[in-house]
Design a protein around this motif. Structure first.
Motif, PDB file in Angstrom:
ATOM      1  N   ALA A  36       1.583  35.203  -3.613  1.00 47.11           N
ATOM      2  CA  ALA A  36       1.218  33.842  -3.198  1.00 47.11           C
ATOM      3  C   ALA A  36       2.104  32.812  -3.885  1.00 47.11           C
ATOM      4  O   ALA A  36       2.515  31.826  -3.270  1.00 47.11           O
ATOM      5  CB  ALA A  36      -0.255  33.573  -3.514  1.00 47.11           C
ATOM      6  N   ILE A  37       2.408  33.048  -5.136  1.00 46.53           N
ATOM      7  CA  ILE A  37       3.286  32.127  -5.867  1.00 46.53           C
ATOM      8  C   ILE A  37       4.672  32.114  -5.231  1.00 46.53           C
ATOM      9  O   ILE A  37       5.292  31.056  -5.082  1.00 46.53           O
ATOM     10  CB  ILE A  37       3.345  32.513  -7.359  1.00 46.53           C
ATOM     11  N   LYS A  38       5.149  33.284  -4.815  1.00 46.31           N
ATOM     12  CA  LYS A  38       6.460  33.353  -4.163  1.00 46.31           C
ATOM     13  C   LYS A  38       6.449  32.670  -2.799  1.00 46.31           C
ATOM     14  O   LYS A  38       7.447  32.074  -2.390  1.00 46.31           O
ATOM     15  CB  LYS A  38       6.872  34.812  -3.986  1.00 46.31           C
ATOM     16  N   ASP A  39       5.306  32.770  -2.091  1.00 49.76           N
ATOM     17  CA  ASP A  39       5.221  32.250  -0.726  1.00 49.76           C
ATOM     18  C   ASP A  39       5.078  30.727  -0.649  1.00 49.76           C
ATOM     19  O   ASP A  39       5.485  30.113   0.340  1.00 49.76           O
ATOM     20  CB  ASP A  39       4.051  32.893   0.029  1.00 49.76           C
ATOM     21  N   VAL A  40       4.483  30.129  -1.646  1.00 47.37           N
ATOM     22  CA  VAL A  40       4.229  28.679  -1.593  1.00 47.37           C
ATOM     23  C   VAL A  40       5.472  27.945  -2.107  1.00 47.37           C
ATOM     24  O   VAL A  40       5.961  28.210  -3.203  1.00 47.37           O
ATOM     25  CB  VAL A  40       2.988  28.302  -2.421  1.00 47.37           C
ATOM     26  N   ALA A  41       5.938  27.026  -1.304  1.00 51.47           N
ATOM     27  CA  ALA A  41       7.152  26.273  -1.656  1.00 51.47           C
ATOM     28  C   ALA A  41       6.879  25.330  -2.825  1.00 51.47           C
ATOM     29  O   ALA A  41       5.744  24.934  -3.075  1.00 51.47           O
ATOM     30  CB  ALA A  41       7.624  25.470  -0.447  1.00 51.47           C
ATOM     31  N   VAL A  42       7.934  24.961  -3.504  1.00 54.51           N
ATOM     32  CA  VAL A  42       7.829  24.000  -4.603  1.00 54.51           C
ATOM     33  C   VAL A  42       7.213  22.717  -4.062  1.00 54.51           C
ATOM     34  O   VAL A  42       7.603  22.224  -3.010  1.00 54.51           O
ATOM     35  CB  VAL A  42       9.224  23.723  -5.215  1.00 54.51           C
ATOM     36  N   GLY A  43       6.211  22.203  -4.758  1.00 54.96           N
ATOM     37  CA  GLY A  43       5.528  20.985  -4.318  1.00 54.96           C
ATOM     38  C   GLY A  43       4.413  21.260  -3.324  1.00 54.96           C
ATOM     39  O   GLY A  43       3.690  20.356  -2.943  1.00 54.96           O
ATOM     40  N   PHE A  47      -4.073  26.034  -1.190  1.00 49.75           N
ATOM     41  CA  PHE A  47      -5.339  25.990  -0.460  1.00 49.75           C
ATOM     42  C   PHE A  47      -5.281  26.732   0.867  1.00 49.75           C
ATOM     43  O   PHE A  47      -6.288  27.307   1.294  1.00 49.75           O
ATOM     44  CB  PHE A  47      -5.782  24.540  -0.219  1.00 49.75           C
ATOM     45  N   GLY A  48      -4.148  26.727   1.523  1.00 57.11           N
ATOM     46  CA  GLY A  48      -4.027  27.410   2.803  1.00 57.11           C
ATOM     47  C   GLY A  48      -3.413  28.792   2.705  1.00 57.11           C
ATOM     48  O   GLY A  48      -3.249  29.481   3.709  1.00 57.11           O
ATOM     49  N   ALA A  49      -3.067  29.231   1.490  1.00 54.65           N
ATOM     50  CA  ALA A  49      -2.448  30.541   1.309  1.00 54.65           C
ATOM     51  C   ALA A  49      -3.464  31.644   1.604  1.00 54.65           C
ATOM     52  O   ALA A  49      -4.649  31.522   1.289  1.00 54.65           O
ATOM     53  CB  ALA A  49      -1.918  30.683  -0.116  1.00 54.65           C
ATOM     54  N   ALA A  50      -2.994  32.724   2.208  1.00 54.11           N
ATOM     55  CA  ALA A  50      -3.883  33.841   2.557  1.00 54.11           C
ATOM     56  C   ALA A  50      -4.601  34.383   1.316  1.00 54.11           C
ATOM     57  O   ALA A  50      -5.785  34.727   1.377  1.00 54.11           O
ATOM     58  CB  ALA A  50      -3.079  34.941   3.237  1.00 54.11           C
ATOM     59  N   HIS A  51      -3.890  34.437   0.218  1.00 51.87           N
ATOM     60  CA  HIS A  51      -4.483  34.930  -1.027  1.00 51.87           C
ATOM     61  C   HIS A  51      -5.684  34.069  -1.441  1.00 51.87           C
ATOM     62  O   HIS A  51      -6.734  34.589  -1.817  1.00 51.87           O
ATOM     63  CB  HIS A  51      -3.419  34.932  -2.132  1.00 51.87           C
ATOM     64  N   THR A  52      -5.552  32.768  -1.354  1.00 52.70           N
ATOM     65  CA  THR A  52      -6.635  31.853  -1.715  1.00 52.70           C
ATOM     66  C   THR A  52      -7.789  31.970  -0.728  1.00 52.70           C
ATOM     67  O   THR A  52      -8.958  32.061  -1.127  1.00 52.70           O
ATOM     68  CB  THR A  52      -6.129  30.402  -1.745  1.00 52.70           C
ATOM     69  N   LEU A  53      -7.483  31.972   0.550  1.00 51.55           N
ATOM     70  CA  LEU A  53      -8.526  32.051   1.572  1.00 51.55           C
ATOM     71  C   LEU A  53      -9.331  33.339   1.474  1.00 51.55           C
ATOM     72  O   LEU A  53     -10.533  33.344   1.751  1.00 51.55           O
ATOM     73  CB  LEU A  53      -7.912  31.910   2.962  1.00 51.55           C
TER      74      LEU A  53
END
Length: 118
Positions: A36-43, A47-53
Motif C-alpha cells: 500500500a505504501i508503494k501504491d500510494v503516490a507522494v502527497g 483512505f481509498g487504498a485496497a489495504h485500508t478498505l
C-alpha cells in the motif's frame, strides 16, 4: 468491597482491554502495508487504498463500555457516564439471554435419588 452488575461490565471491559493489549504484534509485509505504501503516490492518502478498505472495520479495538466521543458530542448525547452505560449493557444482555438447550440426560433430578427412595 462491593459488587454489582455494573461493576461486572466494567471489569469485563478492563479484561477485554488487557487481552487486546497483550495480543502479539505482527510484522509481516502485509501487516506493515508495504504494498500500500508503494501504491500510494507522494502527497496521496490511504483512505481509498485496497489495504485500508479491507481492514478499516476490524483494525481498531472497539470498546464494550467506553465512549470515545469528544466532550461536546458526549454532552449532546446525554452525558451518560460509565455506570449508566454499564446498566444499559447488562440489562440488554439479560433481556437477550437464551438459556442453553438441555437434554433429559444433562438435567439433574430435583430430588436426589437417595432422598426420593426414603
Amino acid at each position: 468491597m462491593s459488587a454489582s452488575l455494573e461493576k461486572m461490565v466494567v471489569d469485563a471491559e478492563l479484561l477485554r482491554n488487557w487481552a487486546e493489549m497483550l495480543k502479539p504484534i505482527a510484522f509481516s509485509d502485509d501487516d506493515l502495508a508495504v504494498e500500500a505504501i508503494k501504491d500510494v503516490a507522494v502527497g496521496g492518502h490511504f483512505f481509498g487504498a485496497a489495504h485500508t478498505l479491507a481492514r478499516y472495520e476490524s483494525a481498531f479495538y472497539r470498546p464494550l463500555l467506553s465512549d470515545w466521543s469528544n466532550f461536546e458530542n458526549w454532552t449532546d448525547a446525554g452525558a451518560r457516564n460509565a455506570t449508566v452505560r454499564a446498566t444499559g449493557i447488562w440489562k440488554k444482555m439479560l433481556a437477550e439471554y437464551l438459556p442453553p438447550p438441555s437434554s433429559p440426560q444433562s438435567r439433574r433430578p430435583s430430588t436426589p435419588t437417595w432422598l426420593a427412595d426414603a
